[in-house]
Write a protein that holds these residues in place. Structure first.
Motif, PDB file in Angstrom:
ATOM      1  N   ILE A  67       5.073  -9.641 -18.866  1.00 50.30           N
ATOM      2  CA  ILE A  67       4.960 -11.051 -19.215  1.00 50.30           C
ATOM      3  C   ILE A  67       5.267 -11.853 -17.958  1.00 50.30           C
ATOM      4  O   ILE A  67       6.325 -11.677 -17.346  1.00 50.30           O
ATOM      5  N   SER A  68       4.361 -12.735 -17.590  1.00 51.17           N
ATOM      6  CA  SER A  68       4.490 -13.458 -16.320  1.00 51.17           C
ATOM      7  C   SER A  68       5.573 -14.522 -16.368  1.00 51.17           C
ATOM      8  O   SER A  68       5.774 -15.185 -17.397  1.00 51.17           O
ATOM      9  N   THR A  69       6.249 -14.689 -15.230  1.00 49.17           N
ATOM     10  CA  THR A  69       7.183 -15.799 -15.052  1.00 49.17           C
ATOM     11  C   THR A  69       6.651 -16.740 -13.968  1.00 49.17           C
ATOM     12  O   THR A  69       7.386 -17.578 -13.444  1.00 49.17           O
ATOM     13  N   GLU A  70       5.361 -16.610 -13.652  1.00 48.15           N
ATOM     14  CA  GLU A  70       4.769 -17.416 -12.586  1.00 48.15           C
ATOM     15  C   GLU A  70       3.636 -18.309 -13.064  1.00 48.15           C
ATOM     16  O   GLU A  70       3.128 -19.113 -12.285  1.00 48.15           O
ATOM     17  N   ARG A  71       3.237 -18.168 -14.315  1.00 48.09           N
ATOM     18  CA  ARG A  71       2.132 -18.974 -14.824  1.00 48.09           C
ATOM     19  C   ARG A  71       2.322 -19.164 -16.323  1.00 48.09           C
ATOM     20  O   ARG A  71       3.143 -18.459 -16.935  1.00 48.09           O
ATOM     21  N   PRO A  72       1.589 -20.090 -16.930  1.00 44.81           N
ATOM     22  CA  PRO A  72       1.705 -20.279 -18.386  1.00 44.81           C
ATOM     23  C   PRO A  72       1.399 -18.982 -19.132  1.00 44.81           C
ATOM     24  O   PRO A  72       0.621 -18.144 -18.673  1.00 44.81           O
ATOM     25  N   VAL A  73       2.035 -18.852 -20.284  1.00 43.99           N
ATOM     26  CA  VAL A  73       1.867 -17.652 -21.111  1.00 43.99           C
ATOM     27  C   VAL A  73       1.191 -18.030 -22.417  1.00 43.99           C
ATOM     28  O   VAL A  73       1.842 -18.584 -23.313  1.00 43.99           O
ATOM     29  N   PRO A  74      -0.094 -17.760 -22.542  1.00 40.39           N
ATOM     30  CA  PRO A  74      -0.765 -18.046 -23.821  1.00 40.39           C
ATOM     31  C   PRO A  74      -0.164 -17.204 -24.939  1.00 40.39           C
ATOM     32  O   PRO A  74       0.237 -16.062 -24.723  1.00 40.39           O
ATOM     33  N   THR A  75      -0.125 -17.760 -26.116  1.00 38.36           N
ATOM     34  CA  THR A  75       0.442 -17.018 -27.240  1.00 38.36           C
ATOM     35  C   THR A  75      -0.318 -15.728 -27.495  1.00 38.36           C
ATOM     36  O   THR A  75       0.253 -14.736 -27.940  1.00 38.36           O
ATOM     37  N   SER A  76      -1.623 -15.728 -27.190  1.00 38.45           N
ATOM     38  CA  SER A  76      -2.447 -14.542 -27.432  1.00 38.45           C
ATOM     39  C   SER A  76      -2.149 -13.405 -26.455  1.00 38.45           C
ATOM     40  O   SER A  76      -2.584 -12.270 -26.679  1.00 38.45           O
ATOM     41  N   ASP A  77      -1.428 -13.697 -25.376  1.00 35.30           N
ATOM     42  CA  ASP A  77      -1.124 -12.675 -24.372  1.00 35.30           C
ATOM     43  C   ASP A  77       0.058 -11.801 -24.763  1.00 35.30           C
ATOM     44  O   ASP A  77       0.331 -10.796 -24.099  1.00 35.30           O
TER      45      ASP A  77
END
Length: 126
Positions: free
Chosen positions: A102-112
């Motif tokens: 899970i990225s901490t550098e960009r937005p996280v879509p709920t679908s990801d």
């Protein structure tokens, strides 16, 4: 049925501290990436802190040095220690579990992300 149950949110003045907890049930916990993701009103969800199955951690630049993610696998619990809180930290904080990073550098879509908790509100006043 996988469940992620967060607790520990609340209201605090700037400079204060809070510790969030997330209890994980019925999941292959040891093989997952776990993370804290927050969403402020009108903004996208952003990864705040993540911990992989090997224990490696990552943090968003905005919280590095102030927040610490940890886990107690014997208790199936994920934690987020938040110190020196700022008004900009005000958001709904979600616990997330995923088989991939899970990225901490960009937005996280709920679908990801495979599994989400219901969220716990953190409000920091100036």
């Amino acid at each position: 049925q996988v469940q992620l149950v967060e607790s520990g949110g609340g209201s605090v003045q700037a400079g204060g501290s809070l510790t969030l907890s997330c209890v994980v049930s019925e999941y292959t916990y040891t093989s997952a990436c776990m993370a804290w993701v927050r969403q402020a009103p009108g903004k996208e969800r952003e990864g705040v802190a993540a911990i992989d199955s090997d224990g490696s951690t990552s943090y968003a630049d905005s919280v590095r040095g102030r927040f610490k993610i940890s886990q107690d696998k014997s208790k199936h619990t994920l934690y987020l220690q938040m110190d020196r809180l700022e008004p900009e930290d005000t958001a709904m904080y979600y616990c997330a579990a995923n088989r991939y990073p899970i990225s901490t550098e960009r937005p996280v879509p709920t679908s990801d992300v495979e599994f989400w908790g219901q969220g716990t509100q953190v409000t920091v006043s100036s």
